[in-house]
Design an enzyme around this catalytic site. Structure first.
Site, PDB file in Angstrom:
ATOM      1  N   GLU A  82     -21.098   0.870  38.926  1.00 23.27           N
ATOM      2  CA  GLU A  82     -19.811   0.287  39.364  1.00 23.27           C
ATOM      3  C   GLU A  82     -19.043   1.364  40.095  1.00 23.27           C
ATOM      4  O   GLU A  82     -17.964   1.778  39.675  1.00 23.27           O
ATOM      5  CB  GLU A  82     -19.022  -0.243  38.155  1.00 23.27           C
ATOM      6  N   GLU A 109     -20.331  -1.690  27.275  1.00 18.93           N
ATOM      7  CA  GLU A 109     -19.192  -1.006  26.640  1.00 18.93           C
ATOM      8  C   GLU A 109     -19.143  -1.113  25.115  1.00 18.93           C
ATOM      9  O   GLU A 109     -18.130  -1.524  24.542  1.00 18.93           O
ATOM     10  CB  GLU A 109     -17.883  -1.510  27.264  1.00 18.93           C
TER      11      GLU A 109
HETATM   12  C1  XIL Z   1     -13.387  -5.941  36.419  1.00 17.40           C
HETATM   13  C2  XIL Z   1     -13.258  -6.807  37.667  1.00 17.40           C
HETATM   14  O1  XIL Z   1     -13.519  -6.017  38.801  1.00 17.40           O
HETATM   15  C3  XIL Z   1     -11.865  -7.395  37.741  1.00 17.40           C
HETATM   16  O2  XIL Z   1     -11.778  -8.319  38.820  1.00 17.40           O
HETATM   17  C4  XIL Z   1     -11.514  -8.100  36.430  1.00 17.40           C
HETATM   18  O3  XIL Z   1     -10.170  -8.525  36.476  1.00 17.40           O
HETATM   19  C5  XIL Z   1     -11.706  -7.172  35.240  1.00 17.40           C
HETATM   20  O4  XIL Z   1     -13.029  -6.660  35.255  1.00 17.40           O
HETATM   21  N1  XIL Z   1     -16.063  -2.583  33.705  1.00 17.40           N
HETATM   22  C6  XIL Z   1     -16.874  -3.656  33.939  1.00 17.40           C
HETATM   23  C7  XIL Z   1     -16.494  -4.651  34.959  1.00 17.40           C
HETATM   24  O5  XIL Z   1     -17.967  -3.740  33.352  1.00 17.40           O
HETATM   25  O6  XIL Z   1     -16.918  -5.940  34.621  1.00 17.40           O
HETATM   26  C8  XIL Z   1     -15.010  -4.657  35.199  1.00 17.40           C
HETATM   27  O7  XIL Z   1     -14.732  -5.535  36.282  1.00 17.40           O
HETATM   28  C9  XIL Z   1     -14.497  -3.261  35.462  1.00 17.40           C
HETATM   29  C10 XIL Z   1     -14.786  -2.357  34.302  1.00 17.40           C
END
Ligand code: XIL
Length: 375
Positions: free
Chosen positions: A267, A162
Protein backbone atom coordinates in the site's frame (compact mmCIF):
# COMPACT_ATOMS: atom_id res chain seq x y z
CA UNK A 1 18.95 -4.47 -62.88
CA UNK A 2 19.25 -7.51 -60.65
CA UNK A 3 21.34 -5.47 -58.25
CA UNK A 4 18.71 -2.71 -58.23
CA UNK A 5 16.02 -5.25 -57.39
CA UNK A 6 18.14 -6.65 -54.61
CA UNK A 7 18.72 -3.18 -53.27
CA UNK A 8 15.00 -2.46 -53.43
CA UNK A 9 14.26 -5.73 -51.62
CA UNK A 10 16.85 -4.93 -48.99
CA UNK A 11 15.45 -1.43 -48.49
CA UNK A 12 11.94 -2.83 -48.17
CA UNK A 13 13.11 -5.36 -45.61
CA UNK A 14 14.73 -2.64 -43.53
CA UNK A 15 11.60 -0.51 -43.83
CA UNK A 16 9.40 -3.44 -42.76
CA UNK A 17 11.68 -4.28 -39.87
CA UNK A 18 11.54 -0.71 -38.66
CA UNK A 19 7.73 -0.57 -38.86
CA UNK A 20 7.54 -3.71 -36.76
CA UNK A 21 9.70 -2.23 -34.04
CA UNK A 22 9.11 1.51 -33.93
CA UNK A 23 11.68 3.41 -31.98
CA UNK A 24 10.16 5.75 -29.46
CA UNK A 25 11.64 8.96 -30.82
CA UNK A 26 11.20 12.22 -28.96
CA UNK A 27 7.82 13.74 -29.61
CA UNK A 28 6.47 10.63 -31.34
CA UNK A 29 4.08 9.67 -28.58
CA UNK A 30 4.41 12.19 -25.78
CA UNK A 31 2.22 10.16 -23.41
CA UNK A 32 4.41 7.08 -23.59
CA UNK A 33 7.75 8.74 -24.13
CA UNK A 34 8.93 7.65 -20.70
CA UNK A 35 7.65 4.11 -21.12
CA UNK A 36 5.35 2.46 -18.63
CA UNK A 37 5.91 1.05 -15.17
CA UNK A 38 4.49 -2.37 -15.95
CA UNK A 39 6.72 -2.73 -18.97
CA UNK A 40 9.86 -1.35 -17.33
CA UNK A 41 9.52 -3.59 -14.26
CA UNK A 42 8.04 -6.66 -15.93
CA UNK A 43 11.03 -8.87 -15.14
CA UNK A 44 11.29 -7.61 -11.56
CA UNK A 45 7.92 -7.58 -9.77
CA UNK A 46 4.29 -6.72 -10.36
CA UNK A 47 3.43 -3.04 -10.20
CA UNK A 48 -0.04 -2.59 -8.76
CA UNK A 49 -2.59 0.04 -7.89
CA UNK A 50 -5.55 0.12 -5.54
CA UNK A 51 -8.67 1.22 -7.41
CA UNK A 52 -11.79 2.93 -6.12
CA UNK A 53 -15.27 2.10 -7.46
CA UNK A 54 -15.20 4.79 -10.10
CA UNK A 55 -11.85 3.60 -11.39
CA UNK A 56 -13.05 -0.01 -11.41
CA UNK A 57 -16.01 1.08 -13.55
CA UNK A 58 -13.57 2.67 -16.05
CA UNK A 59 -15.93 5.65 -16.37
CA UNK A 60 -13.08 8.08 -17.03
CA UNK A 61 -11.67 6.59 -20.22
CA UNK A 62 -8.46 8.60 -20.14
CA UNK A 63 -7.68 7.46 -16.61
CA UNK A 64 -8.73 3.90 -17.44
CA UNK A 65 -6.18 3.86 -20.26
CA UNK A 66 -3.52 5.17 -17.92
CA UNK A 67 -4.27 2.43 -15.36
CA UNK A 68 -4.22 -0.30 -18.00
CA UNK A 69 -0.94 0.89 -19.47
CA UNK A 70 0.94 1.49 -16.21
CA UNK A 71 -0.11 -1.32 -13.87
CA UNK A 72 -0.16 -5.10 -14.09
CA UNK A 73 -1.81 -5.78 -10.75
CA UNK A 74 -4.95 -4.36 -9.12
CA UNK A 75 -6.50 -4.34 -5.65
CA UNK A 76 -9.89 -3.00 -4.56
CA UNK A 77 -9.30 0.00 -2.29
CA UNK A 78 -12.55 -0.65 -0.38
CA UNK A 79 -15.17 -2.72 -2.17
CA UNK A 80 -13.91 -6.15 -1.10
CA UNK A 81 -13.75 -5.34 2.60
CA UNK A 82 -16.25 -7.23 4.72
CA UNK A 83 -18.62 -4.33 5.49
CA UNK A 84 -18.92 -3.57 1.78
CA UNK A 85 -18.92 -6.97 0.11
CA UNK A 86 -20.85 -8.78 2.88
CA UNK A 87 -22.72 -6.16 4.94
CA UNK A 88 -25.14 -8.60 6.54
CA UNK A 89 -25.33 -12.35 6.80
CA UNK A 90 -27.31 -12.97 3.62
CA UNK A 91 -26.33 -9.90 1.63
CA UNK A 92 -23.38 -9.78 -0.75
CA UNK A 93 -22.35 -6.92 -3.02
CA UNK A 94 -20.42 -8.63 -5.76
CA UNK A 95 -21.17 -6.27 -8.67
CA UNK A 96 -18.15 -3.99 -8.43
CA UNK A 97 -15.71 -6.70 -7.30
CA UNK A 98 -16.87 -8.77 -10.30
CA UNK A 99 -16.04 -5.78 -12.52
CA UNK A 100 -12.60 -5.63 -10.99
CA UNK A 101 -12.05 -9.34 -11.67
CA UNK A 102 -13.08 -8.73 -15.30
CA UNK A 103 -10.86 -5.65 -15.58
CA UNK A 104 -7.87 -7.61 -14.27
CA UNK A 105 -8.49 -10.42 -16.78
CA UNK A 106 -9.01 -7.99 -19.67
CA UNK A 107 -5.73 -6.18 -19.03
CA UNK A 108 -3.75 -9.25 -18.01
CA UNK A 109 -3.26 -8.08 -14.42
CA UNK A 110 -2.66 -10.04 -11.22
CA UNK A 111 -5.82 -9.56 -9.17
CA UNK A 112 -5.02 -9.15 -5.48
CA UNK A 113 -7.87 -9.63 -2.99
CA UNK A 114 -8.05 -7.27 -0.01
CA UNK A 115 -9.04 -8.44 2.59
CA UNK A 116 -10.74 -11.43 4.24
CA UNK A 117 -10.19 -10.99 8.00
CA UNK A 118 -9.80 -7.45 9.34
CA UNK A 119 -11.15 -5.74 12.45
CA UNK A 120 -11.75 -2.44 10.59
CA UNK A 121 -14.48 -1.92 8.00
CA UNK A 122 -15.90 -5.13 9.41
CA UNK A 123 -19.56 -6.05 8.97
CA UNK A 124 -21.45 -5.35 12.15
CA UNK A 125 -23.01 -8.81 12.22
CA UNK A 126 -19.49 -10.29 12.60
CA UNK A 127 -18.30 -7.54 14.90
CA UNK A 128 -21.18 -8.32 17.26
CA UNK A 129 -20.31 -12.01 17.68
CA UNK A 130 -19.21 -12.98 21.19
CA UNK A 131 -18.98 -16.76 20.89
CA UNK A 132 -16.04 -18.77 19.58
CA UNK A 133 -17.98 -21.34 17.51
CA UNK A 134 -20.18 -18.66 16.00
CA UNK A 135 -17.10 -16.65 15.04
CA UNK A 136 -15.43 -19.67 13.42
CA UNK A 137 -18.61 -20.38 11.45
CA UNK A 138 -18.95 -16.75 10.39
CA UNK A 139 -15.34 -16.51 9.24
CA UNK A 140 -15.65 -19.78 7.36
CA UNK A 141 -18.88 -18.72 5.67
CA UNK A 142 -17.37 -15.35 4.72
CA UNK A 143 -14.17 -16.82 3.31
CA UNK A 144 -16.05 -19.54 1.43
CA UNK A 145 -18.42 -17.05 -0.13
CA UNK A 146 -15.91 -14.36 -1.06
CA UNK A 147 -12.70 -16.28 -1.77
CA UNK A 148 -14.86 -19.00 -3.33
CA UNK A 149 -16.43 -16.59 -5.80
CA UNK A 150 -13.03 -15.35 -7.00
CA UNK A 151 -11.26 -18.69 -6.83
CA UNK A 152 -9.20 -19.12 -9.99
CA UNK A 153 -9.43 -15.39 -10.69
CA UNK A 154 -7.53 -14.01 -7.74
CA UNK A 155 -3.75 -14.25 -7.82
CA UNK A 156 -3.30 -13.55 -4.12
CA UNK A 157 -5.30 -12.66 -1.00
CA UNK A 158 -4.65 -10.61 2.10
CA UNK A 159 -6.12 -13.31 4.33
CA UNK A 160 -5.51 -11.47 7.59
CA UNK A 161 -4.93 -7.73 7.87
CA UNK A 162 -3.43 -5.87 10.85
CA UNK A 163 -3.48 -8.50 13.60
CA UNK A 164 -0.37 -7.28 15.42
CA UNK A 165 0.14 -4.19 17.59
CA UNK A 166 3.18 -1.91 17.59
CA UNK A 167 4.62 -3.69 20.66
CA UNK A 168 4.44 -7.06 18.91
CA UNK A 169 1.44 -8.40 20.84
CA UNK A 170 -1.64 -9.71 19.07
CA UNK A 171 -4.34 -7.11 18.59
CA UNK A 172 -7.30 -7.61 20.90
CA UNK A 173 -9.70 -7.75 18.02
CA UNK A 174 -13.10 -9.40 18.07
CA UNK A 175 -11.45 -12.42 16.40
CA UNK A 176 -8.82 -12.82 19.11
CA UNK A 177 -11.34 -12.11 21.85
CA UNK A 178 -13.70 -14.83 20.67
CA UNK A 179 -11.46 -17.55 19.18
CA UNK A 180 -8.06 -16.88 20.70
CA UNK A 181 -5.04 -16.95 18.41
CA UNK A 182 -6.30 -20.04 16.60
CA UNK A 183 -8.34 -17.71 14.41
CA UNK A 184 -5.14 -16.94 12.49
CA UNK A 185 -4.32 -20.46 11.32
CA UNK A 186 -8.04 -21.16 10.93
CA UNK A 187 -8.36 -18.25 8.47
CA UNK A 188 -5.32 -19.35 6.44
CA UNK A 189 -6.43 -23.00 6.38
CA UNK A 190 -9.92 -22.05 5.28
CA UNK A 191 -8.63 -19.76 2.53
CA UNK A 192 -6.28 -22.48 1.26
CA UNK A 193 -9.13 -25.01 1.16
CA UNK A 194 -11.31 -22.61 -0.79
CA UNK A 195 -8.68 -21.41 -3.26
CA UNK A 196 -5.65 -23.70 -3.20
CA UNK A 197 -3.87 -21.81 -5.96
CA UNK A 198 -4.04 -18.29 -4.54
CA UNK A 199 -0.98 -16.95 -2.73
CA UNK A 200 -2.01 -16.19 0.84
CA UNK A 201 -0.66 -13.12 2.61
CA UNK A 202 -0.50 -11.58 6.05
CA UNK A 203 -0.65 -7.77 5.58
CA UNK A 204 0.03 -4.93 8.04
CA UNK A 205 1.33 -1.37 8.51
CA UNK A 206 4.41 -0.19 10.46
CA UNK A 207 6.06 -3.48 9.56
CA UNK A 208 9.55 -2.00 9.92
CA UNK A 209 9.41 -1.34 13.66
CA UNK A 210 11.64 -3.82 15.49
CA UNK A 211 9.07 -4.86 18.13
CA UNK A 212 6.23 -5.24 15.69
CA UNK A 213 8.45 -7.14 13.27
CA UNK A 214 9.43 -9.59 16.01
CA UNK A 215 5.75 -10.08 16.88
CA UNK A 216 4.80 -10.68 13.24
CA UNK A 217 7.62 -13.20 12.79
CA UNK A 218 6.57 -15.06 15.93
CA UNK A 219 2.96 -15.13 14.76
CA UNK A 220 3.89 -16.35 11.27
CA UNK A 221 6.03 -19.15 12.70
CA UNK A 222 3.05 -20.34 14.73
CA UNK A 223 0.83 -20.26 11.65
CA UNK A 224 3.45 -22.28 9.76
CA UNK A 225 3.84 -24.72 12.66
CA UNK A 226 0.07 -25.33 12.64
CA UNK A 227 0.40 -26.72 9.12
CA UNK A 228 -1.53 -23.85 7.54
CA UNK A 229 -0.36 -22.47 4.20
CA UNK A 230 0.94 -18.92 4.27
CA UNK A 231 2.83 -17.61 1.25
CA UNK A 232 3.65 -14.00 1.83
CA UNK A 233 4.02 -10.92 3.96
CA UNK A 234 2.53 -7.64 2.82
CA UNK A 235 4.26 -4.55 4.12
CA UNK A 236 1.85 -1.64 3.78
CA UNK A 237 4.04 1.20 2.55
CA UNK A 238 2.22 4.16 4.12
CA UNK A 239 5.50 5.97 4.57
CA UNK A 240 6.88 9.50 4.71
CA UNK A 241 9.72 11.45 3.12
CA UNK A 242 12.04 10.58 6.01
CA UNK A 243 10.61 7.50 7.68
CA UNK A 244 11.16 4.61 7.89
CA UNK A 245 14.83 4.48 6.93
CA UNK A 246 15.98 2.45 3.92
CA UNK A 247 17.98 0.37 6.38
CA UNK A 248 14.89 -0.51 8.46
CA UNK A 249 12.93 -1.41 5.33
CA UNK A 250 15.80 -3.57 4.05
CA UNK A 251 16.21 -5.44 7.34
CA UNK A 252 12.48 -6.09 7.38
CA UNK A 253 12.35 -7.39 3.79
CA UNK A 254 15.26 -9.71 4.58
CA UNK A 255 13.77 -11.00 7.83
CA UNK A 256 10.32 -11.65 6.38
CA UNK A 257 11.82 -13.36 3.34
CA UNK A 258 13.91 -15.53 5.67
CA UNK A 259 10.63 -17.14 6.82
CA UNK A 260 10.51 -18.68 3.34
CA UNK A 261 7.82 -16.22 2.24
CA UNK A 262 7.32 -13.81 -0.60
CA UNK A 263 7.30 -10.13 0.34
CA UNK A 264 5.02 -7.52 -1.19
CA UNK A 265 5.02 -3.77 -0.66
CA UNK A 266 1.28 -3.50 -0.61
CA UNK A 267 0.00 0.00 0.00
CA UNK A 268 2.69 2.39 -1.07
CA UNK A 269 2.23 6.16 -0.78
CA UNK A 270 4.69 8.80 0.40
CA UNK A 271 3.09 11.45 2.59
CA UNK A 272 4.70 14.88 2.04
CA UNK A 273 2.80 16.76 4.76
CA UNK A 274 3.77 17.46 8.36
CA UNK A 275 1.74 15.27 10.69
CA UNK A 276 0.68 15.75 14.30
CA UNK A 277 3.06 14.23 16.85
CA UNK A 278 2.55 10.59 17.59
CA UNK A 279 0.79 9.84 14.32
CA UNK A 280 2.53 7.31 12.12
CA UNK A 281 1.48 4.08 10.50
CA UNK A 282 -2.02 3.61 9.17
CA UNK A 283 -4.40 2.86 11.99
CA UNK A 284 -7.56 4.08 10.28
CA UNK A 285 -9.27 4.73 13.61
CA UNK A 286 -6.81 7.59 14.26
CA UNK A 287 -7.74 11.11 13.27
CA UNK A 288 -6.42 14.54 14.14
CA UNK A 289 -7.94 17.98 13.88
CA UNK A 290 -7.17 20.04 10.75
CA UNK A 291 -4.82 22.96 11.43
CA UNK A 292 -3.15 25.18 8.81
CA UNK A 293 0.32 23.98 9.83
CA UNK A 294 -0.62 20.44 8.78
CA UNK A 295 -1.78 21.60 5.35
CA UNK A 296 0.96 23.81 3.87
CA UNK A 297 0.65 23.05 0.14
CA UNK A 298 -2.96 23.86 -0.71
CA UNK A 299 -1.85 25.83 -3.79
CA UNK A 300 0.42 23.16 -5.23
CA UNK A 301 3.39 20.96 -4.48
CA UNK A 302 6.57 23.07 -4.27
CA UNK A 303 9.35 21.96 -6.64
CA UNK A 304 11.81 21.17 -3.89
CA UNK A 305 9.32 18.87 -2.16
CA UNK A 306 8.43 17.18 -5.45
CA UNK A 307 12.14 16.55 -5.94
CA UNK A 308 12.58 15.25 -2.43
CA UNK A 309 9.69 12.88 -2.99
CA UNK A 310 11.17 11.75 -6.32
CA UNK A 311 14.47 11.00 -4.60
CA UNK A 312 12.67 9.08 -1.86
CA UNK A 313 10.77 6.97 -4.40
CA UNK A 314 14.03 6.36 -6.32
CA UNK A 315 15.78 5.20 -3.13
CA UNK A 316 12.89 2.87 -2.34
CA UNK A 317 12.73 1.36 -5.81
CA UNK A 318 16.51 0.94 -5.90
CA UNK A 319 16.11 -1.10 -2.70
CA UNK A 320 13.19 -3.11 -4.13
CA UNK A 321 15.26 -3.88 -7.25
CA UNK A 322 18.17 -4.98 -5.08
CA UNK A 323 15.78 -7.47 -3.43
CA UNK A 324 13.70 -8.36 -6.46
CA UNK A 325 14.34 -12.05 -5.79
CA UNK A 326 12.24 -11.64 -2.62
CA UNK A 327 9.68 -9.09 -3.78
CA UNK A 328 6.66 -10.25 -5.73
CA UNK A 329 4.69 -7.04 -6.04
CA UNK A 330 4.77 -3.32 -5.31
CA UNK A 331 1.29 -1.79 -5.14
CA UNK A 332 0.52 1.92 -4.88
CA UNK A 333 -2.43 2.81 -2.66
CA UNK A 334 -4.29 4.73 -5.33
CA UNK A 335 -3.59 6.18 -8.75
CA UNK A 336 -3.49 9.96 -8.45
CA UNK A 337 -2.93 12.51 -5.70
CA UNK A 338 -6.46 13.95 -5.87
CA UNK A 339 -8.15 10.63 -5.07
CA UNK A 340 -5.68 9.42 -2.46
CA UNK A 341 -7.01 8.51 0.98
CA UNK A 342 -4.05 10.51 2.37
CA UNK A 343 -6.00 13.72 1.74
CA UNK A 344 -8.17 12.59 4.65
CA UNK A 345 -5.86 10.53 6.83
CA UNK A 346 -4.77 11.11 9.53
CA UNK A 347 -6.11 14.66 9.18
CA UNK A 348 -9.32 15.18 7.26
CA UNK A 349 -9.54 17.70 4.40
CA UNK A 350 -5.89 18.25 3.44
CA UNK A 351 -4.19 18.61 0.07
CA UNK A 352 -1.67 15.78 -0.06
CA UNK A 353 0.58 14.54 -2.88
CA UNK A 354 1.58 10.95 -2.08
CA UNK A 355 1.44 9.19 -5.46
CA UNK A 356 3.11 9.17 -8.91
CA UNK A 357 0.35 10.97 -10.84
CA UNK A 358 -0.96 14.45 -10.07
CA UNK A 359 -4.56 15.66 -9.83
CA UNK A 360 -4.77 15.73 -13.66
CA UNK A 361 -3.30 12.22 -13.92
CA UNK A 362 -0.04 13.70 -15.21
CA UNK A 363 3.25 12.04 -14.36
CA UNK A 364 5.15 13.62 -11.50
CA UNK A 365 8.89 13.80 -10.92
CA UNK A 366 8.50 10.72 -8.73
CA UNK A 367 7.31 8.74 -11.77
CA UNK A 368 10.28 9.88 -13.81
CA UNK A 369 12.66 8.95 -11.00
CA UNK A 370 11.32 5.42 -10.77
CA UNK A 371 11.50 4.99 -14.55
CA UNK A 372 15.02 6.44 -14.66
CA UNK A 373 16.26 3.48 -12.59
CA UNK A 374 15.40 1.20 -15.49
CA UNK A 375 16.81 3.32 -18.34
C1 XIL B 1 -8.28 2.83 3.47
C2 XIL B 1 -8.94 3.37 2.21
O1 XIL B 1 -7.94 3.85 1.34
C3 XIL B 1 -9.91 4.48 2.56
O2 XIL B 1 -10.63 4.90 1.41
C4 XIL B 1 -10.88 4.01 3.64
O3 XIL B 1 -11.69 5.10 4.05
C5 XIL B 1 -10.14 3.46 4.85
O4 XIL B 1 -9.26 2.43 4.42
N1 XIL B 1 -4.75 -0.10 5.64
C6 XIL B 1 -5.47 -0.89 4.79
C7 XIL B 1 -6.35 -0.27 3.79
O5 XIL B 1 -5.30 -2.12 4.81
O6 XIL B 1 -7.49 -1.05 3.53
C8 XIL B 1 -6.78 1.11 4.20
O7 XIL B 1 -7.51 1.70 3.14
C9 XIL B 1 -5.58 1.95 4.59
C10 XIL B 1 -4.83 1.32 5.73
Amino acid sequence: MKLNLLLLAATLMVACASTEEPKKGPGENPENQLGTLREAYKNDFYIGAALNSRQISESNTEQAALIASQFNSVTAENVMKSSQIHPSEDVFNFDIPDKLAALAAKHDMAFHGHTLVWHSQLSSFINDITDSTKMANALKAHIEAVAGRYSGKVYSWDVVNEAVEGDGSLRKSVFLNTMGEDYLSFAFKTAADVDPNAFLYYNDYSMTGAQKRAGVIKMVKKIQASGAKIDGIGMQGHWGLEYPSIQEIETSIEQYAALGLKVAITELDIDVLPNPDGVSGADISQSAELKAEYNPYVDGLPDDIAEKQAKRYADLFALFLKHKDKIDRVTFWGVNDGESWKNNFPVNGRTNYPLLFDRDNKKKKAFEAIMALKN
